[in-house]
Motif scaffolding. Structure first.
Motif, PDB file in Angstrom:
ATOM      1  N   SER A  17     -11.761 -33.876 -35.667  1.00  0.00           N
ATOM      2  CA  SER A  17     -12.331 -35.343 -36.312  1.00  0.00           C
ATOM      3  C   SER A  17     -12.330 -36.586 -35.401  1.00  0.00           C
ATOM      4  CB  SER A  17     -12.045 -35.550 -37.706  1.00  0.00           C
ATOM      5  OG  SER A  17     -10.683 -35.757 -37.728  1.00  0.00           O
ATOM      6  N   LEU A  18     -11.736 -36.601 -34.389  1.00  0.00           N
ATOM      7  CA  LEU A  18     -11.727 -37.773 -33.571  1.00  0.00           C
ATOM      8  C   LEU A  18     -12.796 -38.253 -32.815  1.00  0.00           C
ATOM      9  CD1 LEU A  18      -9.542 -39.512 -32.006  1.00  0.00           C
ATOM     10  CD2 LEU A  18      -9.642 -38.144 -30.076  1.00  0.00           C
ATOM     11  N   PRO A  19     -13.535 -39.316 -33.299  1.00  0.00           N
ATOM     12  CA  PRO A  19     -14.694 -40.096 -32.859  1.00  0.00           C
ATOM     13  C   PRO A  19     -14.802 -40.073 -31.377  1.00  0.00           C
ATOM     14  CG  PRO A  19     -13.413 -41.574 -33.866  1.00  0.00           C
ATOM     15  CD  PRO A  19     -12.776 -40.439 -33.962  1.00  0.00           C
ATOM     16  N   TYR A  20     -16.110 -39.563 -30.822  1.00  0.00           N
ATOM     17  CA  TYR A  20     -16.201 -39.334 -29.437  1.00  0.00           C
ATOM     18  C   TYR A  20     -16.034 -40.751 -28.721  1.00  0.00           C
ATOM     19  CZ  TYR A  20     -20.728 -42.194 -29.314  1.00  0.00           C
ATOM     20  OH  TYR A  20     -21.691 -43.081 -29.595  1.00  0.00           O
ATOM     21  N   HIS A  21     -16.139 -42.065 -29.160  1.00  0.00           N
ATOM     22  CA  HIS A  21     -15.979 -43.310 -28.402  1.00  0.00           C
ATOM     23  C   HIS A  21     -14.434 -43.509 -28.257  1.00  0.00           C
ATOM     24  CE1 HIS A  21     -15.267 -45.092 -32.600  1.00  0.00           C
ATOM     25  NE2 HIS A  21     -16.352 -44.605 -32.964  1.00  0.00           N
ATOM     26  N   ASN A  22     -13.588 -42.842 -29.164  1.00  0.00           N
ATOM     27  CA  ASN A  22     -12.061 -43.234 -28.925  1.00  0.00           C
ATOM     28  C   ASN A  22     -11.344 -41.891 -27.977  1.00  0.00           C
ATOM     29  OD1 ASN A  22     -12.090 -45.525 -30.255  1.00  0.00           O
ATOM     30  ND2 ASN A  22     -11.741 -44.635 -32.347  1.00  0.00           N
ATOM     31  N   MET A  23     -12.147 -41.197 -27.551  1.00  0.00           N
ATOM     32  CA  MET A  23     -11.642 -39.883 -27.042  1.00  0.00           C
ATOM     33  C   MET A  23     -10.746 -40.455 -25.427  1.00  0.00           C
ATOM     34  SD  MET A  23     -13.926 -36.628 -27.707  1.00  0.00           S
ATOM     35  CE  MET A  23     -13.533 -35.632 -29.056  1.00  0.00           C
ATOM     36  N   THR A  49     -20.995 -37.803 -25.355  1.00  0.00           N
ATOM     37  CA  THR A  49     -20.445 -37.894 -26.778  1.00  0.00           C
ATOM     38  C   THR A  49     -19.146 -37.185 -26.675  1.00  0.00           C
ATOM     39  OG1 THR A  49     -21.689 -36.031 -27.918  1.00  0.00           O
ATOM     40  CG2 THR A  49     -22.538 -38.377 -27.884  1.00  0.00           C
ATOM     41  N   GLY A  50     -18.199 -37.212 -26.044  1.00  0.00           N
ATOM     42  CA  GLY A  50     -16.881 -36.633 -25.830  1.00  0.00           C
ATOM     43  C   GLY A  50     -17.085 -35.064 -25.584  1.00  0.00           C
ATOM     44  N   THR A  51     -17.919 -34.270 -25.281  1.00  0.00           N
ATOM     45  CA  THR A  51     -17.722 -33.024 -25.086  1.00  0.00           C
ATOM     46  C   THR A  51     -17.183 -32.503 -23.799  1.00  0.00           C
ATOM     47  OG1 THR A  51     -20.070 -33.073 -24.291  1.00  0.00           O
ATOM     48  CG2 THR A  51     -19.786 -32.322 -26.506  1.00  0.00           C
ATOM     49  N   ARG A  52     -16.997 -33.489 -23.035  1.00  0.00           N
ATOM     50  CA  ARG A  52     -16.066 -33.365 -21.717  1.00  0.00           C
ATOM     51  C   ARG A  52     -14.471 -33.396 -22.004  1.00  0.00           C
ATOM     52  NH1 ARG A  52     -14.692 -38.276 -18.741  1.00  0.00           N
ATOM     53  NH2 ARG A  52     -14.971 -39.966 -20.153  1.00  0.00           N
ATOM     54  N   TYR A  53     -14.164 -33.446 -23.506  1.00  0.00           N
ATOM     55  CA  TYR A  53     -12.743 -33.686 -23.958  1.00  0.00           C
ATOM     56  C   TYR A  53     -12.713 -32.608 -24.734  1.00  0.00           C
ATOM     57  CZ  TYR A  53     -11.808 -38.314 -21.667  1.00  0.00           C
ATOM     58  OH  TYR A  53     -11.740 -39.542 -20.785  1.00  0.00           O
ATOM     59  N   HIS A  54     -12.860 -31.327 -24.372  1.00  0.00           N
ATOM     60  CA  HIS A  54     -12.994 -30.250 -25.444  1.00  0.00           C
ATOM     61  C   HIS A  54     -11.603 -29.761 -25.730  1.00  0.00           C
ATOM     62  CE1 HIS A  54     -16.064 -27.830 -27.283  1.00  0.00           C
ATOM     63  NE2 HIS A  54     -14.953 -26.656 -27.163  1.00  0.00           N
ATOM     64  N   ALA A  55     -10.527 -29.752 -24.788  1.00  0.00           N
ATOM     65  CA  ALA A  55      -9.331 -29.510 -25.403  1.00  0.00           C
ATOM     66  C   ALA A  55      -8.828 -30.797 -26.461  1.00  0.00           C
ATOM     67  CB  ALA A  55      -8.300 -29.483 -24.228  1.00  0.00           C
ATOM     68  N   ILE A 106     -20.845 -48.392 -33.139  1.00  0.00           N
ATOM     69  CA  ILE A 106     -21.250 -47.625 -32.089  1.00  0.00           C
ATOM     70  C   ILE A 106     -22.209 -46.543 -32.259  1.00  0.00           C
ATOM     71  CG2 ILE A 106     -19.867 -46.284 -30.248  1.00  0.00           C
ATOM     72  CD1 ILE A 106     -17.417 -47.998 -30.799  1.00  0.00           C
ATOM     73  N   TYR A 107     -21.862 -45.736 -33.168  1.00  0.00           N
ATOM     74  CA  TYR A 107     -22.970 -44.492 -33.395  1.00  0.00           C
ATOM     75  C   TYR A 107     -24.242 -45.036 -33.428  1.00  0.00           C
ATOM     76  CZ  TYR A 107     -19.104 -41.040 -34.254  1.00  0.00           C
ATOM     77  OH  TYR A 107     -18.323 -40.049 -33.947  1.00  0.00           O
TER      78      TYR A 107
END
Length: 376
Positions: free
Chosen positions: A310-316, A297-303, A40-41
């Protein structure tokens, strides 16, 4: 309830704070999502780069200020923005992993955009519980307590940052080879991607220093090669440079606006508890077709990111869905969600404005008291 009210209630019930944030329970819910998927990356990075580079090229082919040119320019900016945000993912990857991914990212994005991965090493301090929100955290400003001009200045700094970065890479880098004193200053004051302009970066370890020197030398050679090419061929590529500058400013501005909504930025009292740090952070899980553009890349899930760095962005998205389904109804994590970035920024603006009014009233009262004492 404001963060200040939340803190007050937390401090009154400190013994009960620990079970309210069951990190072990949350980790159990998402434990199988913590492993990054290299396919994915790589696919995301290479496809995004292909789109960004193609759009960037065709911007200059289109008629000036046409809808096609504007559309292609915004597409290239959004894709380069997405690519730039992989720096956030890489800093949280396990040391020694994704080595070739890091190298290729630096070659394609880090070096050409003069933002090699070493400038973001300090991001880890933003996740240290004793550093978050303090002067040791370069990615935090008490914007909710310092007035609106600091917010405005932070966003407008995007206009001058590209020029400063070129000066740092082209002029300061070679000077640091000959002046240990300047080298120390540059490494501590001009080698970090941060919000706080007064932030002082700790001196790097020997291993980190070797990486820094390699990457900053590559940036210097990139700038020098461009300058030599201009002098050799005698043609100044103003259109390309202008487009590159405007692209950089747009990417930086997008990131600055996103950052304004990433936290509530209320802390100006030093060290915070983990619960306070979590409640100071914000998720935007709704409307992914929009939020993914400004929070890639997951930055919308900041909390969520502060809960599991270390949670990868594609699984957020899946991790967030599970937590919302399985955590208790009174779990603090549920308080971190907002619908739109605009609402988060408006809330920050209003709180900052209220602080300005309060400070102005205090100053007026102090002046009046001084006049009264003089008259008396």
């Amino acid at each position: 309830m404001s963060l200040a009210d939340t803190r007050s209630s937390i401090s009154q019930k400190r013994p009960a704070a620990r079970p309210e944030v069951s990190l072990a329970n949350a980790r159990r819910i998402v434990h199988d999502l913590l492993k990054p998927n290299p396919v994915i990356y790589w696919t995301d990075m290479l496809v995004s780069f292909t789109i960004a580079a193609t759009a960037f090229h065709f911007v200059r082919v289109c008629p000036p200020f046409s809808l096609a040119q504007i559309g292609l320019f915004m597409l290239s900016c959004l894709m380069f923005y997405r690519l730039a945000m992989f720096i956030h993912e890489m800093v949280h990857m396990r040391a020694g992993s994704f080595t070739y991914f890091r190298i290729v990212w630096n070659i394609l994005i880090g070096i050409p955009f003069l933002m090699p991965s070493f400038v973001y090493y300090t991001h880890l301090d933003h996740h240290r519980r004793k550093h978050y929100g303090t002067d040791k955290d370069g990615e935090y400003l008490a914007l909710g307590q310092n007035g609106r001009w600091q917010m405005i200045g932070f966003v407008l700094s995007s206009v001058v940052v590209p020029i400063i970065v070129v000066f740092r890479c082209l002029v300061l880098t070679p000077l640091t080879w000959f002046s240990p004193k300047l080298r120390k200053f540059v490494y501590t004051h001009a080698s970090s991607m941060v919000m706080d302009p007064t932030y002082i970066r700790p001196l790097p370890t020997e291993q980190a220093l070797r990486i820094m020197r390699l990457q900053e030398t590559a940036c210097f050679l990139w700038c020098l090669g461009f300058a030599i090419g201009v002098l050799t061929f005698g043609k100044f590529p103003f259109p390309v440079l202008l487009q590159a500058y405007l692209t950089s400013v747009t990417v930086l501005t997008l990131n600055a606006i996103r950052t304004l909504g990433a936290h509530r930025f209320d802390n100006d009292e030093g060290e915070m508890t983990f619960l306070e740090q979590l409640l100071d952070s914000i998720n935007y899980p709704y409307r992914p077709w929009i939020t993914e553009l400004w929070g890639p890349t997951g930055t919308r899930y900041h909390a969520l990111h502060h809960l599991f760095p270390s949670l990868p962005y594609h699984n957020m998205p899946e991790a967030h869905r599970r937590l919302m389904e399985q955590l208790p109804e009174d779990a603090p994590y549920r308080q971190t969600n907002r619908v739109t970035l605009i609402s988060g920024i408006i809330d920050l603006w209003r709180r900052s404005k209220e602080v300005e009014r309060r400070h102005a009233a205090e100053r007026r009262a102090a002046r009046q008291a001084k006049v009264d004492s003089t008259v008396g």
